[in-house]
Design a protein around this motif. Structure first.
Motif, PDB file in Angstrom:
ATOM      1  N   UNK A 837      51.609  47.283  59.632  1.00  0.00           N
ATOM      2  CA  UNK A 837      52.285  46.554  58.764  1.00  0.00           C
ATOM      3  C   UNK A 837      51.873  45.141  58.313  1.00  0.00           C
ATOM      4  N   UNK A 838      51.537  44.760  56.934  1.00  0.00           N
ATOM      5  CA  UNK A 838      51.428  43.639  56.710  1.00  0.00           C
ATOM      6  C   UNK A 838      52.522  42.851  56.243  1.00  0.00           C
ATOM      7  N   UNK A 839      52.570  41.424  56.457  1.00  0.00           N
ATOM      8  CA  UNK A 839      54.012  40.575  55.953  1.00  0.00           C
ATOM      9  C   UNK A 839      53.406  39.426  55.383  1.00  0.00           C
ATOM     10  N   UNK A 840      53.986  38.937  54.383  1.00  0.00           N
ATOM     11  CA  UNK A 840      53.716  37.491  53.922  1.00  0.00           C
ATOM     12  C   UNK A 840      55.001  37.013  54.199  1.00  0.00           C
ATOM     13  N   UNK A 841      54.903  35.834  55.168  1.00  0.00           N
ATOM     14  CA  UNK A 841      56.282  35.055  55.525  1.00  0.00           C
ATOM     15  C   UNK A 841      56.734  34.155  54.506  1.00  0.00           C
ATOM     16  N   UNK A 858      51.573  50.914  56.344  1.00  0.00           N
ATOM     17  CA  UNK A 858      50.877  52.175  56.040  1.00  0.00           C
ATOM     18  C   UNK A 858      50.428  52.853  57.104  1.00  0.00           C
ATOM     19  N   UNK A 859      50.426  54.058  56.973  1.00  0.00           N
ATOM     20  CA  UNK A 859      49.899  55.034  58.195  1.00  0.00           C
ATOM     21  C   UNK A 859      48.485  55.345  57.881  1.00  0.00           C
ATOM     22  N   UNK A 860      47.494  54.970  58.503  1.00  0.00           N
ATOM     23  CA  UNK A 860      45.901  54.967  58.351  1.00  0.00           C
ATOM     24  C   UNK A 860      45.637  56.285  57.947  1.00  0.00           C
ATOM     25  N   UNK A 861      44.594  56.305  56.968  1.00  0.00           N
ATOM     26  CA  UNK A 861      44.153  57.825  56.658  1.00  0.00           C
ATOM     27  C   UNK A 861      43.067  58.005  57.545  1.00  0.00           C
ATOM     28  N   UNK A 862      43.220  59.116  58.218  1.00  0.00           N
ATOM     29  CA  UNK A 862      42.302  59.548  59.193  1.00  0.00           C
ATOM     30  C   UNK A 862      40.911  59.861  58.618  1.00  0.00           C
ATOM     31  N   UNK A 863      40.844  60.124  57.483  1.00  0.00           N
ATOM     32  CA  UNK A 863      39.537  60.332  56.715  1.00  0.00           C
ATOM     33  C   UNK A 863      38.749  58.974  56.469  1.00  0.00           C
ATOM     34  N   UNK A 864      39.426  57.788  56.387  1.00  0.00           N
ATOM     35  CA  UNK A 864      38.731  56.787  55.838  1.00  0.00           C
ATOM     36  C   UNK A 864      37.679  56.099  57.172  1.00  0.00           C
ATOM     37  N   UNK A 865      36.614  55.960  56.388  1.00  0.00           N
ATOM     38  CA  UNK A 865      35.340  55.703  57.136  1.00  0.00           C
ATOM     39  C   UNK A 865      35.722  54.712  58.332  1.00  0.00           C
ATOM     40  N   UNK A 866      36.152  53.576  57.912  1.00  0.00           N
ATOM     41  CA  UNK A 866      36.176  52.362  58.802  1.00  0.00           C
ATOM     42  C   UNK A 866      37.467  52.807  59.907  1.00  0.00           C
ATOM     43  N   UNK A 917      51.037  43.735  61.974  1.00  0.00           N
ATOM     44  CA  UNK A 917      51.582  44.271  63.220  1.00  0.00           C
ATOM     45  C   UNK A 917      51.031  45.838  63.619  1.00  0.00           C
ATOM     46  N   UNK A 918      50.517  46.221  64.481  1.00  0.00           N
ATOM     47  CA  UNK A 918      50.001  47.380  65.110  1.00  0.00           C
ATOM     48  C   UNK A 918      51.325  48.331  65.618  1.00  0.00           C
TER      49      UNK A 918
END
Ligand SMILES: NC(=O)c1ccc[n+]([C@@H]2O[C@H](COP(=O)([O-])OP(=O)(O)OC[C@H]3O[C@@H](n4cnc5c(N)ncnc54)[C@H](O)[C@@H]3O)[C@@H](O)[C@H]2O)c1
Ligand SMILES: CC(C)=CCC/C(C)=C/CC/C(C)=C/C=O
Length: 927
Positions: A837-841, A858-866, A917-918
């Protein structure tokens, strides 16, 4: 005194006991002994001249000439005077006789008192201690001296020791100092009924009359006041003058202060300092409430107070309530001499009074109508240096006096002596009962008529003869009576022999007239008489008329020394006097053979160039004084010489041994490098570091060069090995770069969070935005510190583009997350599986409004290289700017528009907070 008793005594008791014991031996009574002691004292003062002046330079910053001029020269003069006149001072002093005592011996015999205690003060320590001592020695006393502790604290002790001393019994106490202690001294003296001299101080007034030469008056006042920094007992304390004169007096004093002590007295060698900080503070406090016309500069740490003049001072000012004893000079205005006299008389009697006037009548009037210890007209202090004047105070300024014969008399007992014979009962009858009118008449004549031997003339003698003739007629005609009367008459006749003054015809007689009776005169002159000196031992008897002739040869008659040295003595003492004592006698020096008067010979003694003396350096050599100077400078093994290397002084015979160790002794380098100026103390350092022949390492040794060569060859090596050194240095640079990277990583590791939350503050937001917007191309990506998803988890980093990138460029804030190579990657599950999660406070005050944070998850895309396991070292390429696909972050190019950001407090104090937040619980299962 038994030995045990002596040993159990205090130091002070012992000193007094020793002095008393010495006095009781009687040796101080002999005039020769006294003169020897005085001469010894004189020699001591002369020999120690330099040390005495040095001591006072340290204590009072007195200039080198100040001490001889104001202290020791005066003492030398006092000693010389005492030595010259002692015989006369100590001799019996005949006094006037009445008819009752005409044939008796009537005289005063000065006799020593015993043990005198001299207590001195610090301001003129030699004058006020040795001065009274001279009087004490001359008068034949023993003395205990107690100088002021200000000068010699260790040797003499202070108040406690003085008070112990005061418990002892003295025969006279001579104290110099302040009046408060003066009272303590007198109280102690009272216990033993000890006579006391108190030389105290006080406020000595200085009246400047309108009728006087103001320039000269002010010069003399400025000298008397500021000498010894005002710490002089008889310094003028304050000035009295008419109001119209005040400005001129100030101007003249100011001019003289400058002439004497320059524009800056702090640098002038002739201007002294205050004795200590206690007195400095006392003096500064006295200034309170008065107007400074001149000076006032001061420096406590240096005990300096400049010459200071105070104007329009009121009688009730602080400075007028006590003796100033410092360089402050108040001026008070009075309407004239009358008011000045009144002002002086309303106060305690001062030690000195100064009157400046050209009007002699006014001076005499002021003297007549005031009282003070001493008085000086048209000068200051100078009465102190006149030995014939008594110096001392009166009333509050002290009692008793000294200087010259006054010191001698003060410290002597002037014993009245009357020596009669068991004869002349017919004359004495008049006082024995039965008393009759006739006897009373005779008593009146004998008692009331005083005989002035110095002024009786022939006429008086004749008149008296007539009276005596009458007595003879009335009295029983015994031989004894005749003889007594004849002798009485002889006294007159003899006196006439050396009478120089005019005849005094004011002879008091009854009312009868006097008729010359030649026959009676002849009868009287034919009477058989004894010599008037029969009492002293003269055996001469003959007719009265032969007395004159006899007296001109009588051994017992008093005569003046024919050398006109002013001494009077018995004729029989004349040869001895003329040979040994007379100041005007002629004598030859045993050493040089030159002829001198007695007076000049005394001065010659101790300086005769032909006298054989021991070397003053105590080397044991003896020679005539003439060659002593040469010996002392160039031959004496005990002479002092400076070491030519370290300049310190050594005795000649220790100079060589010293030079064998002298740290400044010149040395040669053992490597013979030829460097000049090496000394014993610098040799070691030279050989180790400075010597040009010493082997040294290459300056690039830190970079790894192992080359070693003599110091002189270093330059050549540096030229020849440039390439080697450069490649060594580039190796150093690379190693350091790697180390730096490691360090940076370690710091980031330590500062990043490990709970899956990043709170990232971006400061200076508007500037950063502005900066990117003004660029024509490119964007600005800012990186957060690295953080961990959890302990031993994924290492992550957030990045932000304030001005957006991709689709958000120019209008939005873009936010991305990136997985970085981490320590624990080998243990973790891949691809990265957790929800982000990203938040701008919203930074609005939560107490006023509910914050509305902007959050995207967002849920990470498992194909994304990084999100795959990163390759080690991948980070470098991102920061370096060459995009590596495996390092592309994942996130929101249009996270929030710039417009939206302005609507609430997302930007506050020019900063935004981005939170990442992870969600480690919400794991994405890899399918
Ligand atoms: N009339 C003079 O010839 C003359 C000369 C110099 C100084 N003075 C006066 O002396 C004063 C300055 O001197 P000071 O008194 O500051 O000098 P100071 O402090 O040296 O005292 C004088 C002496 O008194 C002794 N003394 C001090 N306290 C004592 C105590 N409680 N009991 C016994 N002895 C004690 C000291 O040891 C010293 O020897 C001024 O008033 C000055 O006018 C007078
Ligand atoms: C010899 C000359 C020129 C002057 C002597 C005046 C003088 C300095 C007197 C001070 C004497 C004295 C002991 C004062 C005590 O405080």
């Amino acid at each position: 005194m038994n030995d045990f008793l002596f040993r159990s005594m205090s130091r002070e008791q012992k000193a007094v006991e020793r002095a008393r014991k010495a006095f009781l031996t009687g040796r101080s009574q002999s005039l020769e002994y006294r003169i020897t002691q005085l001469k010894n004292l004189l020699r001591f003062i002369r020999e120690r001249q330099k040390e005495i002046a040095e001591g006072l330079k340290k204590d009072l910053r007195r200039s080198e000439c100040g001490t001889p001029l104001y202290e020791t020269l005066g003492l030398e003069n006092e000693i010389n005077l005492a030595v010259r006149n002692l015989k006369e001072w100590a001799a019996p002093r005949p006094v006037s006789k009445s008819m009752m005592t005409i044939s008796d011996q009537v005289y005063i015999q000065p006799e020593p008192l015993g043990v005198v205690l001299v207590i001195g003060a610090w301001n003129y320590p030699w004058a006020v201690t040795i001065g009274p001592l001279i009087g004490a020695i001359a008068a034949g006393n023993a003395a205990v001296i107690k100088p002021s502790e200000e000068l010699y604290p260790v040797v003499t002790g202070g108040v406690t020791e003085t008070q112990e001393l005061l418990k002892q019994r003295f025969d006279h106490i001579f104290y110099t100092g302040n009046g408060t202690v003066g009272k303590i001294i007198m109280e102690a003296a009272a216990k033993h009924l000890t006579p006391t001299t108190l030389e105290l101080g006080g406020k000595s007034p200085c009246y400047i009359d309108s009728n006087c030469d103001l320039a000269i008056a002010c010069r003399r006042v400025a000298w008397g006041k500021f000498l010894n920094c005002g710490q002089t007992c008889i310094a003028p304390d304050y000035i009295l003058c008419e109001p119209s004169m005040q400005d001129r007096v100030i101007e003249e004093l100011k001019k003289n202060i400058k002439d004497f002590y320059t524009e800056d007295p702090t640098k002038c060698l002739d201007y002294g300092r205050i004795i200590n900080q206690r007195h400095f503070k006392r003096l500064m406090a006295l200034l309170e409430g008065s107007t400074i016309a001149v000076g006032g500069e001061n420096n406590e740490s240096d005990c300096y107070i400049g010459p200071t003049i105070l104007r329009d001072v009121k009688p009730d000012a602080k400075v007028m309530q006590e003796e100033i004893f410092g360089p402050l000079l108040p001026i008070l205005t009075v309407s004239g001499a009358d008011e000045a006299i009144k002002f002086i008389n309303q106060r305690e009697k001062p030690l000195a009074l100064y009157i400046f006037s050209s009007d002699d009548k006014l001076i005499k009037r002021m003297i007549a109508e005031t009282s003070s210890g001493g008085v000086v007209a048209n000068d200051c202090l100078m009465h102190f240096s006149v030995s014939s004047l008594p110096f001392g105070g009166v009333g509050n300024s002290g009692m008793g006096c000294y200087h010259g014969k006054h010191g001698f008399d003060n410290l002597s007992h002037l014993r009245g002596c009357l020596i009669k014979k068991l004869k002349m009962e017919n004359v004495n009858k008049m006082r024995y009962p039965p008393h009759t009118v006739d006897k009373l008449g005779w008593a009146r004549f004998f008692i009331l008529k005083h005989v002035d031997f110095g002024s009786l003339g022939r006429m008086m003698l004749l008149a008296l003869m007539v009276i005596f003739a009458a007595v003879i007629v009335q009295a029983p005609n015994s031989m004894e009576f005749n003889m007594a009367l004849s002798n009485a008459l002889c006294a007159f006749t003899a006196d006439m022999a050396y009478t120089e003054s005019k005849v005094n015809l004011n002879i008091p007689l009854w009312n009868e007239e006097i008729f010359p009776d030649m026959e009676l005169e002849q009868q009287i002159l034919s009477l058989p008489i004894r010599c008037i000196h029969s009492e002293e031992g003269c055996r001469w008897t003959a007719q009265n008329k032969l007395l004159q002739a006899h007296l001109s040869v009588c051994e017992f008659n008093v005569v003046s020394c024919p050398n006109r040295c002013s001494v009077k003595l018995l004729r029989r003492e004349l040869p001895e006097h003329m040979q040994h004592d007379c100041a005007k006698r002629k004598l030859h020096c045993d050493h040089c053979g030159d002829e001198f008067t007695g007076e000049a010979y005394e001065n010659h003694q101790g300086v005769c160039p032909e006298e054989s003396v021991y070397c003053e350096n105590k080397c044991g050599a003896r020679m005539v004084r003439r060659v002593l100077g040469q010996h002392s400078v160039s031959e004496c093994p005990k002479r002092k010489l400076p070491c030519r290397y370290c300049k310190k002084e050594f005795l000649y015979d220790t100079l060589q041994p010293h030079q064998q160790q002298c740290p400044r002794f010149p040395m040669q380098c053992p490597n013979r490098c030829g460097t000049p100026g090496i000394t014993r103390e610098t040799l070691m350092a030279h050989v180790k570091e400075g010597c040009s022949t010493a082997m040294v390492l290459c300056p690039f040794r830190e970079a790894g060069c192992k080359h070693k060569c003599p110091k002189t060859a270093v330059g050549r090596h540096l030229e020849e090995a440039t390439h080697t050194h450069l490649s060594l240095l580039s190796g150093v640079v690379n190693r350091q770069r790697l180390e730096l990277r490691e360090l940076r990583r370690a710091v980031e590791e330590l500062s990043g969070s490990r709970d899956g939350t990043l709170l990232w503050k971006l400061t200076d937001f508007s500037q950063r935005l502005q900066e990117v917007k003004s660029r024509t191309s490119g964007s600005l990506e800012l990186f957060s510190p690295a953080f961990y998803s959890h302990n031993y988890g994924y290492r992550l980093q957030v990045s932000a583009f304030p001005n957006g990138n991709g689709s958000g460029e120019g209008s939005h804030l873009s936010v991305y997350i990136r997985v970085l190579p981490g320590e624990y990657d080998g243990l973790l599950e891949w691809p990265f599986p957790y929800r982000v999660s990203f938040s701008l406070l919203d930074q609005s005050d939560p107490a006023l409004t509910k914050p509305q944070h902007i959050t995207e998850t967002f849920i990470p895309d498992p194909t994304w290289k990084n999100f795959q396991r990163p390759r080690p070292g991948a980070l470098g390429s991102v920061r370096g700017g060459c995009l590596d696909e495996s390092m592309l972050g994942f996130g929101y190019p249009k996270f929030i528009s710039h417009e939206e950001m302005k609507k609430r407090n997302y930007i506050r104090d020019n900063a935004i907070f981005i939170k990442a937040t992870i969600d480690v619980v919400q794991k994405i299962l890899n399918s």
